[in-house]
Scaffold this motif. Structure first.
Motif, PDB file in Angstrom:
ATOM      1  N   GLY A  46       0.740  -1.078  -0.166  1.00 60.58           N
ATOM      2  CA  GLY A  46       0.096   0.147   0.044  1.00 60.58           C
ATOM      3  C   GLY A  46       0.691   1.179  -0.150  1.00 60.58           C
ATOM      4  O   GLY A  46       0.542   2.243  -0.711  1.00 60.58           O
ATOM      5  N   ALA A  47       1.835   1.221   0.869  1.00 55.40           N
ATOM      6  CA  ALA A  47       2.770   2.417   0.958  1.00 55.40           C
ATOM      7  C   ALA A  47       3.516   2.624  -0.448  1.00 55.40           C
ATOM      8  O   ALA A  47       3.538   3.612  -0.815  1.00 55.40           O
ATOM      9  N   ARG A  48       3.838   1.477  -1.026  1.00 57.51           N
ATOM     10  CA  ARG A  48       4.498   1.869  -2.412  1.00 57.51           C
ATOM     11  C   ARG A  48       3.454   2.529  -3.662  1.00 57.51           C
ATOM     12  O   ARG A  48       3.982   3.399  -4.280  1.00 57.51           O
ATOM     13  N   LYS A  49       2.335   2.045  -3.548  1.00 59.09           N
ATOM     14  CA  LYS A  49       1.204   2.489  -4.297  1.00 59.09           C
ATOM     15  C   LYS A  49       1.078   3.971  -4.014  1.00 59.09           C
ATOM     16  O   LYS A  49       0.784   4.791  -5.025  1.00 59.09           O
ATOM     17  N   LEU A  50       0.958   4.421  -2.687  1.00 55.64           N
ATOM     18  CA  LEU A  50       0.794   5.673  -2.446  1.00 55.64           C
ATOM     19  C   LEU A  50       1.882   6.453  -2.719  1.00 55.64           C
ATOM     20  O   LEU A  50       1.660   7.654  -3.090  1.00 55.64           O
ATOM     21  N   GLY A  61      -5.028   9.683  -1.001  1.00 54.63           N
ATOM     22  CA  GLY A  61      -4.418   8.889  -2.089  1.00 54.63           C
ATOM     23  C   GLY A  61      -5.384   7.725  -2.159  1.00 54.63           C
ATOM     24  O   GLY A  61      -5.043   7.042  -1.080  1.00 54.63           O
ATOM     25  N   GLN A  62      -6.210   7.491  -2.737  1.00 49.03           N
ATOM     26  CA  GLN A  62      -7.023   6.242  -2.831  1.00 49.03           C
ATOM     27  C   GLN A  62      -7.209   5.416  -4.055  1.00 49.03           C
ATOM     28  O   GLN A  62      -7.139   6.220  -5.322  1.00 49.03           O
ATOM     29  N   MET A  63      -7.433   4.134  -4.135  1.00 44.50           N
ATOM     30  CA  MET A  63      -7.463   3.457  -5.096  1.00 44.50           C
ATOM     31  C   MET A  63      -8.777   3.365  -5.958  1.00 44.50           C
ATOM     32  O   MET A  63      -9.905   3.004  -5.086  1.00 44.50           O
ATOM     33  N   GLY A  64      -9.038   3.738  -7.164  1.00 47.04           N
ATOM     34  CA  GLY A  64     -10.275   3.616  -7.905  1.00 47.04           C
ATOM     35  C   GLY A  64     -10.514   2.531  -8.682  1.00 47.04           C
ATOM     36  O   GLY A  64      -9.255   1.895  -8.818  1.00 47.04           O
TER      37      GLY A  64
END
Length: 364
Positions: free
Chosen positions: A133-137, A242-245
């Motif tokens: 999750g931290a990487r995606k952020l 920062g969120q996943m769509g």
């Protein structure tokens, strides 16, 4: 309602969580008359009573929207609205598009503040609070910074830039350390005063060493490259913004964007994440920086400045600066415990920074 000026409002145990004064609700209804929207339902989702801001979710015939009352000065809000439009329309970034009024404007001015409507992105889910999750952020943050380059604010907007403020920020941090010391000495009987006095010298020394390194860095050269070269920082980026769509990561709540060196956002995200873990972890820090670098490459000189900023006593300063306002309330048992936690977390920081210090040497 033309002469009304929106002011911050008081909330206490007698008001419900999302209390908003009646006159602001009436203003919101007036504002919505400027839009060609058939609103079926309005639900308050966020308030900033201490600043005079709010967000509603609107259910409309053309899908969900958000209505935002921006708490900043209108000229400052124009800067962030211009940035949001630039990112969507010019750079095709995943930030919510602004809905235009009936007369094709991006906002409505009412109560001495700016209001605007944007698309409500669904579905959006926070990333998992793990390394992936931290990487995606971090990747999404790097992408945001890269796409924000080249932004030129509207002529009537005030210039929101923190690019030149790094030296002043560090100086203020050093100055406030002696304030903390003096306040703790003045209130010796308070539970948090002895632990604060015990550690303040250590954190002041960290800040002074950091300042010395900073003055030897490439910062002055970076500033010469100008605001458009560096682009915007979010200033409040984290696990909620920062969120996943459905089609990738979205970045929301752009009200506070400003020009700055992008690594300031990355530093805040890293030090905040390490504080949440209660210890510094070299794998996490390394992977977060690499994920960011994949989206927005970091030069060795910029990496050095990131290391300097990470080494500053940021968490201690951030958590202690409130002591200046109400010492007799702040210096309680809870703060004494918080100081201990910050000190323990800080001890794990130095081996990690030593380990990753040279990762970028010879890269470039």
């Amino acid at each position: 309602m033309k002469d009304i000026v929106i002011e911050p409002w008081l909330v206490d145990e007698t008001t419900h969580e999302f209390f908003i004064p009646e006159y602001i609700i009436q203003l919101a209804e007036e504002v919505l008359k400027n839009y060609d929207l058939s609103v079926q339902n309005m639900q308050i989702v966020t308030t900033k009573p201490d600043k005079g801001g709010a967000i509603w979710k609107l259910e409309t015939k053309s899908g969900p929207k958000s209505l935002k009352l921006l708490h900043r000065r209108p000229t400052r809000s124009l800067f962030s609205l211009g940035a949001q439009e630039y990112l969507v329309e010019v750079r095709k970034a995943r930030v919510p598009p602004i809905v235009k009024t009936k007369d094709e404007k991006s906002y409505v001015e009412a109560g001495g503040k700016l209001w605007f409507v944007a698309e409500w992105i669904e579905p959006l889910t926070p990333v998992t609070k793990d390394l992936e999750g931290a990487r995606k952020l971090c990747y999404a943050l790097g992408e945001f910074h890269r796409l924000s380059k080249g932004y030129v604010p509207p002529k009537q907007a005030e210039m929101a830039s923190r690019l030149h403020k790094w030296p002043k920020n560090y100086e203020k941090m050093i100055t406030k350390m002696s304030w903390f010391r003096n306040i703790a000495k003045y209130y010796p009987e308070m539970p948090a005063s002895p632990p604060l006095l015990e550690v303040v010298d250590r954190f002041e020394e960290q800040a002074r060493k950091g300042m010395e390194r900073f003055l030897q860095s490439s910062y002055v050269e970076f500033v010469k490259q100008g605001t458009a070269h560096w682009g915007l920082v979010h200033q409040d980026y984290g696990w909620s913004n920062g969120q996943m769509g459905a089609d990738g990561m979205w970045i929301i709540d752009l009200d506070g964007v400003a020009f700055d060196l992008p690594i300031r956002d990355l530093r805040k995200l890293i030090s905040g994440t390490m504080a949440d873990l209660y210890k510094w972890d070299a794998t996490w820090v390394r992977e977060m920086i690499l994920a960011y670098h994949e989206a927005n490459p970091i030069t060795p000189e910029l990496y050095e400045l990131l290391m300097i900023d990470l080494a500053m006593p940021n968490e201690f300063y951030k958590n202690m600066k409130e002591v200046v306002y109400e010492p007799e309330i702040f210096l309680n048992e809870q703060t004494a415990q918080l100081i201990q936690t910050i000190v323990e977390t800080d001890q794990s920081k130095w081996p990690v920074l030593a380990e990753i210090e040279n990762d970028w040497k010879g890269v470039g």
